[in-house]
Design a protein around this motif. Structure first.
Motif, mmCIF file in Angstrom:
data_model
loop_
_atom_site.group_PDB
_atom_site.id
_atom_site.type_symbol
_atom_site.label_atom_id
_atom_site.label_comp_id
_atom_site.label_asym_id
_atom_site.label_seq_id
_atom_site.Cartn_x
_atom_site.Cartn_y
_atom_site.Cartn_z
ATOM 1 N N ASP A 94 3.604 11.228 -0.988
ATOM 2 C CA ASP A 94 2.319 10.544 -1.156
ATOM 3 C C ASP A 94 2.565 9.120 -1.638
ATOM 4 O OD1 ASP A 94 -0.196 9.637 -1.763
ATOM 5 O OD2 ASP A 94 -0.650 11.233 -3.198
ATOM 6 N N LEU A 95 2.361 8.180 -0.744
ATOM 7 C CA LEU A 95 2.570 6.769 -1.078
ATOM 8 C C LEU A 95 1.270 6.068 -1.465
ATOM 9 C CD1 LEU A 95 5.097 5.827 1.746
ATOM 10 C CD2 LEU A 95 5.587 6.245 -0.674
ATOM 11 N N SER A 96 0.165 6.792 -1.468
ATOM 12 C CA SER A 96 -1.132 6.206 -1.796
ATOM 13 C C SER A 96 -1.483 6.295 -3.278
ATOM 14 C CB SER A 96 -2.236 6.902 -0.991
ATOM 15 O OG SER A 96 -1.979 6.818 0.380
ATOM 16 N N THR A 97 -0.968 7.297 -3.944
ATOM 17 C CA THR A 97 -1.309 7.544 -5.343
ATOM 18 C C THR A 97 -0.369 6.795 -6.284
ATOM 19 O OG1 THR A 97 -2.117 9.739 -4.736
ATOM 20 C CG2 THR A 97 -1.647 9.352 -7.069
ATOM 21 N N PRO A 98 -0.923 5.993 -7.206
ATOM 22 C CA PRO A 98 -0.078 5.282 -8.172
ATOM 23 C C PRO A 98 0.739 6.249 -9.032
ATOM 24 C CG PRO A 98 -2.312 4.398 -8.191
ATOM 25 C CD PRO A 98 -2.345 5.659 -7.362
ATOM 26 N N MET A 99 1.974 5.839 -9.331
ATOM 27 C CA MET A 99 2.858 6.589 -10.231
ATOM 28 C C MET A 99 3.501 5.581 -11.190
ATOM 29 S SD MET A 99 4.597 9.415 -7.730
ATOM 30 C CE MET A 99 5.212 10.342 -9.140
ATOM 31 N N PRO A 100 2.774 5.213 -12.251
ATOM 32 C CA PRO A 100 3.253 4.172 -13.169
ATOM 33 C C PRO A 100 4.641 4.424 -13.741
ATOM 34 C CG PRO A 100 0.971 4.737 -13.625
ATOM 35 C CD PRO A 100 1.467 5.738 -12.625
ATOM 36 N N VAL A 101 5.017 5.683 -13.941
ATOM 37 C CA VAL A 101 6.330 5.984 -14.509
ATOM 38 C C VAL A 101 7.460 5.433 -13.637
ATOM 39 C CG1 VAL A 101 6.558 8.283 -13.457
ATOM 40 C CG2 VAL A 101 7.722 7.789 -15.604
ATOM 41 N N TYR A 102 7.204 5.297 -12.330
ATOM 42 C CA TYR A 102 8.197 4.733 -11.404
ATOM 43 C C TYR A 102 7.869 3.284 -11.030
ATOM 44 C CZ TYR A 102 9.681 9.558 -10.897
ATOM 45 O OH TYR A 102 10.123 10.825 -11.145
ATOM 46 N N ARG A 103 6.948 2.679 -11.770
ATOM 47 C CA ARG A 103 6.479 1.323 -11.455
ATOM 48 C C ARG A 103 5.979 1.266 -10.016
ATOM 49 N NH1 ARG A 103 10.809 -2.931 -12.932
ATOM 50 N NH2 ARG A 103 12.158 -1.448 -11.872
ATOM 51 N N PHE A 104 5.256 2.330 -9.596
ATOM 52 C CA PHE A 104 4.733 2.426 -8.240
ATOM 53 C C PHE A 104 3.216 2.316 -8.279
ATOM 54 C CE2 PHE A 104 3.177 5.022 -4.634
ATOM 55 C CZ PHE A 104 3.665 4.223 -3.615
ATOM 56 N N PRO A 105 2.659 1.268 -7.650
ATOM 57 C CA PRO A 105 1.227 1.012 -7.748
ATOM 58 C C PRO A 105 0.350 1.852 -6.807
ATOM 59 C CG PRO A 105 2.237 -0.636 -6.358
ATOM 60 C CD PRO A 105 3.355 0.243 -6.880
ATOM 61 N N GLY A 106 0.962 2.553 -5.863
ATOM 62 C CA GLY A 106 0.168 3.192 -4.812
ATOM 63 C C GLY A 106 -0.105 2.157 -3.734
ATOM 64 N N LEU A 107 0.009 2.556 -2.499
ATOM 65 C CA LEU A 107 -0.136 1.605 -1.393
ATOM 66 C C LEU A 107 -1.452 1.787 -0.670
ATOM 67 C CD1 LEU A 107 3.454 1.906 0.126
ATOM 68 C CD2 LEU A 107 2.615 0.265 -1.582
ATOM 69 N N LYS A 108 -1.916 0.678 -0.062
ATOM 70 C CA LYS A 108 -3.096 0.711 0.790
ATOM 71 C C LYS A 108 -2.735 0.040 2.113
ATOM 72 C CE LYS A 108 -5.011 -3.464 -1.355
ATOM 73 N NZ LYS A 108 -3.727 -3.899 -1.815
ATOM 74 N N PRO A 109 -3.458 0.358 3.177
ATOM 75 C CA PRO A 109 -3.139 -0.256 4.469
ATOM 76 C C PRO A 109 -3.015 -1.778 4.361
ATOM 77 C CG PRO A 109 -4.766 1.464 4.764
ATOM 78 C CD PRO A 109 -4.592 1.281 3.273
ATOM 79 N N GLY A 110 -1.980 -2.298 4.995
ATOM 80 C CA GLY A 110 -1.710 -3.731 4.970
ATOM 81 C C GLY A 110 -0.637 -4.134 3.970
#
Length: 119
Positions: free
Chosen positions: A57-73
């Motif tokens: 799941d690349l859409s949901t933010p995961m702050p522990v991994y410094r991952f903001p979650g992605l949106k189209p574009g």
């Protein structure tokens, strides 16, 4: 300096969101990057759904991994094997050739990548 799939210097993929295995904006890789996050892609809704269905799941933010979650574009350094899997399934996102690390060519041909190139 690292090279891209065209054999020239690797350029920045994205700093908003900040991407790369090393969160330096580039699709650099090294021995500690077991996923080979080398493909600079521009994600689409179709690809995000494809990846989620495959358990990533690349859409949901995961702050522990410094991952903001992605949106189209958004541009993101994607694992080379995941891009190739999406390519084979007809769901590959577009790529920025100048920002794709040369090691991507171990998974996908330059012709395959060029077919999805943006700029």
């Amino acid at each position: 300096m690292a090279k891209n799939v065209l054999g020239t210097d690797l350029v920045t993929c994205s700093t908003d969101p900040m991407t790369g295995f090393y969160r330096d904006g580039c699709c650099n890789t090294g021995g500690d990057d077991s996923g080979l996050h080398t493909v600079c892609c521009q994600v689409t809704a179709e690809f995000l759904e494809f990846s989620k269905a495959r358990g990533n799941d690349l859409s949901t933010p995961m702050p522990v991994y410094r991952f903001p979650g992605l949106k189209p574009g958004d541009r993101w350094c994607l694992c080379a094997a995941r891009w190739k899997e999406a390519f084979d399934a007809g769901a590959a996102p577009a790529v920025v050739l100048e920002a794709c690390h040369i090691s991507t060519l171990e998974f996908a041909s330059l012709d395959e990548l060029k077919a999805y190139a943006v700029d």
